[in-house]
Scaffold this motif. Structure first.
Motif, PDB file in Angstrom:
ATOM      1  N   VAL A  17       0.851  -1.193   0.000  1.00 24.91           N
ATOM      2  CA  VAL A  17       0.000   0.000   0.000  1.00 24.91           C
ATOM      3  C   VAL A  17       0.888   1.244   0.000  1.00 24.91           C
ATOM      4  O   VAL A  17       2.033   1.208   0.481  1.00 24.91           O
ATOM      5  CB  VAL A  17      -0.945   0.019   1.223  1.00 24.91           C
ATOM      6  N   PRO A  18       0.410   2.363  -0.535  1.00 28.19           N
ATOM      7  CA  PRO A  18       1.247   3.578  -0.604  1.00 28.19           C
ATOM      8  C   PRO A  18       1.503   4.215   0.758  1.00 28.19           C
ATOM      9  O   PRO A  18       2.533   4.829   0.973  1.00 28.19           O
ATOM     10  CB  PRO A  18       0.438   4.510  -1.514  1.00 28.19           C
ATOM     11  N   PHE A  19       0.543   4.076   1.686  1.00 28.70           N
ATOM     12  CA  PHE A  19       0.684   4.681   3.015  1.00 28.70           C
ATOM     13  C   PHE A  19       0.389   3.624   4.063  1.00 28.70           C
ATOM     14  O   PHE A  19      -0.642   2.946   3.997  1.00 28.70           O
ATOM     15  CB  PHE A  19      -0.275   5.864   3.178  1.00 28.70           C
ATOM     16  N   ASP A  20       1.285   3.517   5.047  1.00 28.62           N
ATOM     17  CA  ASP A  20       1.080   2.529   6.099  1.00 28.62           C
ATOM     18  C   ASP A  20       1.466   3.153   7.434  1.00 28.62           C
ATOM     19  O   ASP A  20       2.169   4.172   7.488  1.00 28.62           O
ATOM     20  CB  ASP A  20       1.931   1.285   5.831  1.00 28.62           C
ATOM     21  N   GLY A  21       1.006   2.558   8.513  1.00 30.15           N
ATOM     22  CA  GLY A  21       1.302   3.080   9.842  1.00 30.15           C
ATOM     23  C   GLY A  21       0.843   2.121  10.904  1.00 30.15           C
ATOM     24  O   GLY A  21       0.300   1.045  10.615  1.00 30.15           O
ATOM     25  N   ASP A  22       1.039   2.530  12.165  1.00 30.31           N
ATOM     26  CA  ASP A  22       0.701   1.649  13.281  1.00 30.31           C
ATOM     27  C   ASP A  22      -0.786   1.618  13.580  1.00 30.31           C
ATOM     28  O   ASP A  22      -1.278   0.693  14.216  1.00 30.31           O
ATOM     29  CB  ASP A  22       1.461   2.098  14.546  1.00 30.31           C
ATOM     30  N   ASP A  23      -1.506   2.647  13.158  1.00 33.91           N
ATOM     31  CA  ASP A  23      -2.935   2.683  13.445  1.00 33.91           C
ATOM     32  C   ASP A  23      -3.645   3.426  12.321  1.00 33.91           C
ATOM     33  O   ASP A  23      -3.018   4.043  11.446  1.00 33.91           O
ATOM     34  CB  ASP A  23      -3.228   3.343  14.800  1.00 33.91           C
ATOM     35  N   ALA A  24      -4.980   3.385  12.364  1.00 35.83           N
ATOM     36  CA  ALA A  24      -5.777   3.983  11.292  1.00 35.83           C
ATOM     37  C   ALA A  24      -5.578   5.484  11.203  1.00 35.83           C
ATOM     38  O   ALA A  24      -5.548   6.057  10.110  1.00 35.83           O
ATOM     39  CB  ALA A  24      -7.260   3.660  11.507  1.00 35.83           C
ATOM     40  N   ILE A  25      -5.422   6.150  12.351  1.00 32.90           N
ATOM     41  CA  ILE A  25      -5.289   7.610  12.336  1.00 32.90           C
ATOM     42  C   ILE A  25      -3.996   8.018  11.633  1.00 32.90           C
ATOM     43  O   ILE A  25      -3.980   8.911  10.785  1.00 32.90           O
ATOM     44  CB  ILE A  25      -5.336   8.183  13.773  1.00 32.90           C
ATOM     45  N   SER A  26      -2.895   7.336  11.971  1.00 31.37           N
ATOM     46  CA  SER A  26      -1.623   7.707  11.343  1.00 31.37           C
ATOM     47  C   SER A  26      -1.661   7.453   9.845  1.00 31.37           C
ATOM     48  O   SER A  26      -1.108   8.237   9.056  1.00 31.37           O
ATOM     49  CB  SER A  26      -0.470   6.927  11.995  1.00 31.37           C
TER      50      SER A  26
END
Length: 653
Positions: free
Chosen positions: A206-215
């Motif tokens: 995916v183009p954007f990833d993070g530890d949680d949905a908000i990030s």
């Protein structure tokens, strides 16, 4: 599991999946004898009027969509307290699983998938339906390699009152910036999500990833994606421009319709030139030329921010975004002062969006909205005020699922956080909508087609049955509800159509005896008239014929002809030259017992004389009571010269 049949038709077999508000089963359609998928609302939502309304809306919206790339919806309904939707049963795997197994896909395959999803979205958008949750998990890859878009569970028709929902929907990895911020959505929001899907197909991530949905959601708003070709060198420039144009932060810079995107992808697949502009490479600060709408925040949000340490004019502003190698960079301000302003504004944007996610508001004391669905108006108003909220509009509407006087809908939803003093709008149920009354038309004397047309013209339905009657065949002779009576629109009216006069088949009497024939006709409801006819070719006492046959009215008289002996027999023709005793025996065997004798001159003689037969009279078929006269030749009287008096066989041997 214990087998269950929904709607008297769909036999549930086994569970194949569970979503946010429903469970899907493989089932057997017992009417059409085919395998289907049945989606059942989870029990905790079935009693919730808002969720029930959404569930029904999903079925109605999806059922109106026809595309080879959209999962077909066959039926929907309510069985007791269970809401269900019957859908096409698909065999295959979802696109997300395929990407996890195989990694990045071939560019042509990426374009093919994108084209087919675009085709599905084009159909939905023409019906003013925004999918809102385009992601690989909702794309089924069939064994033939084609795809189908699934799950319109959070789709909304634009004209639906259910669209007024501030909840952020969908999955953070695929939502558009405007969806992240809870803004009104249009077709371009689905196009953004499709761009993310194609990005993941082309790169394997995916183009954007993070530890949680908000990030992750913050990155959707604030960061530009790494160009796909920098992750997978096999992605060519044309496909990259198509994907990045779909993922523009500003909806006006994307493809404006799914059909436009489909045509571009098809041109790419056919090797034709693709005229797609270079993607936006700068996210500017608010107020600057080229700034995107994703950075616009209210003054109230800005006031919440405090200066952060470490922000100075020495901080570089050309740092790459989200691991980019430098193609996508933040514009460098022209002065240290501008650098500081840009950094602070960036911090404002981040904090503002976090606050928006966490509270849905920009400041103020947060309180929990009470869930007042199903409560009476007075109680609902009291609970809202006790929570520190205000009562907004109170409307009324008919609702088949909520009792009259109870709250059927509330906005905002219960159990959400809102600023103290927020208005809560209510819709009070007026109970089931009363049916419109119409008069039942006169059906007697009409044909079935005419009766159906008469009923349909006033909004009624027909239920015809056939029955024998003296009325002409095909004519209505009786209706269940009398003409002129008022009934609810949509009511089903039963009526009877004549199949002609009542008739019964006359039984087959062939080879029956008289007693058997009488019994068979009596059992079939017919009268019997017996006559007798001489007939030596049929066994005496059995049926020769009957009349009438075929279908007859019950009680009709059937004439039966029974065979009897005629009393005649054939005189044997082979008596010439026999002795008197042999001839007499042959005549007796044929049924003749009255036998006379004469010489060749016609003079009576005794039958005991030593003589041979030279003639017989009469011959042929005769009554057995007749006297058969034998002409004989006495010994020594020239018996060889005698001739028969009537027997053609009386010739010299």
């Amino acid at each position: 599991m214990e087998q269950r049949v929904l709607g008297g038709r769909y036999l549930l077999k086994d569970k194949v999946g569970t979503g946010g508000m429903a469970t899907v089963y493989r089932a057997q359609d017992q009417v059409l004898d085919r395998t289907v998928a049945v989606k059942i609302m989870l029990p905790q939502y079935a009693g919730d009027a808002t969720f029930a309304a959404r569930f029904k809306q999903e079925a109605q919206a999806a059922a109106g969509l026809s595309s080879p790339y959209i999962v077909g919806v066959y039926d929907w309904g309510k069985d007791g307290d269970t809401y269900y939707i019957v859908m096409e049963y698909l065999r295959g795997t979802d696109l997300k699983s395929g990407i996890k197994s195989h990694g990045a896909l071939d560019p042509k395959k990426v374009a093919q998938i994108g084209s087919q999803i675009s085709s599905a979205l084009s159909v939905a958008h023409k019906h003013e339906i925004i999918h809102r949750d385009i992601k690989p998990q909702n794309i089924m890859v069939l064994p033939d390699g084609n795809i189908k878009v699934m799950d319109f569970g959070i789709a909304r028709a634009k004209n639906s009152h259910l669209t007024q929902d501030n909840n952020v929907l969908g999955t953070a990895h695929y939502v558009s910036p405007e969806q992240t911020r809870g803004q009104d959505l249009g077709p371009t929001s689905d196009i953004y999500s499709l761009g993310v899907v194609m990005y993941e197909c082309a790169t394997g991530r995916v183009p954007f990833d993070g530890d949680d949905a908000i990030s992750v959601a913050l990155k959707q708003v604030n960061e530009l994606p790494i160009p796909p070709s920098q992750i997978n060198s096999g992605v060519d420039a044309d496909l990259e421009r198509i994907i990045l144009k779909c993922m523009e932060k500003d909806p006006t810079n994307r493809f404006q319709t799914a059909d436009e995107l489909r045509q571009v992808l098809n041109s790419y697949l056919s090797g034709r030139a693709v005229n797609v502009s270079e993607p936006t490479r700068i996210i500017g600060a608010p107020g600057e030329l080229g700034a995107t709408k994703t950075r616009e925040l209210s003054d109230q949000t800005r006031a919440m921010v405090r200066p952060v340490s470490g922000v100075s004019g020495q901080n570089t502003a050309r740092s790459s975004v989200s691991g980019s190698t430098g193609s996508y960079e933040v514009e460098e301000p022209k002065s240290n002062k501008n650098k500081i302003i840009a950094a602070v504004v960036a911090a404002v944007a981040v904090i503002g969006i976090v606050v928006a996610f966490a509270t849905g508001l920009f400041g103020g004391e947060q309180v929990t909205v009470p869930d007042v669905l199903g409560k009476d108006q007075q109680t609902a108003v009291e609970l809202i005020k006790e929570a520190g909220l205000e009562v907004g509009t109170i409307d009324q509407s008919y609702n088949d699922d909520v009792d009259e006087g109870k709250v059927a809908e509330q906005t905002p939803n219960g159990n959400t956080k809102k600023t103290k003093g927020t208005k809560v709008n209510l819709v009070i149920s007026k109970g089931p909508k009363p049916s419109e009354k119409v008069e039942v038309p006169k059906l007697v004397g009409l044909t079935k087609d005419q009766a159906e047309a008469a009923l349909a013209s006033v909004g009624l339905k027909g239920n015809a049955s056939e029955e024998a009657n003296e009325a002409d065949e095909g004519q209505v002779f009786e209706q269940g509800t009398e003409a002129g009576k008022e009934v609810a629109k949509g009511t089903t009216i039963s009526y009877k159509v004549s199949s002609g006069p009542d008739t019964t088949s006359v039984p087959d009497l062939t080879d029956m005896t008289e007693a058997q024939a009488r019994n068979a006709l009596d059992m079939a409801g017919f009268g019997v008239d017996v006559s007798y006819q001489e007939n030596d070719s049929v066994t005496e006492g059995t049926v020769i014929s009957w009349n009438p046959s075929g279908k007859q009215k019950p009680g009709a008289t059937i004439t039966v002809v029974i065979a009897k002996k005629s009393g005649k027999a054939t005189v044997p023709g082979n008596l010439y030259g026999k002795s008197i005793s042999a001839a007499v025996t042959a005549l007796n065997n044929a049924g003749f017992y009255n036998i006379g004798f004469c010489d060749q001159n016609g003079n009576p003689v005794s039958g005991n004389e030593d003589a041979t037969v030279t003639g017989v009279s009469p011959t042929g078929k005769q009554s057995t009571d007749s006297t058969i006269t034998l002409t004989v030749a006495l010994s020594g009287s020239g018996s060889g010269s005698g001739t028969s008096t009537g027997d053609d066989s009386g010739t010299t041997n």
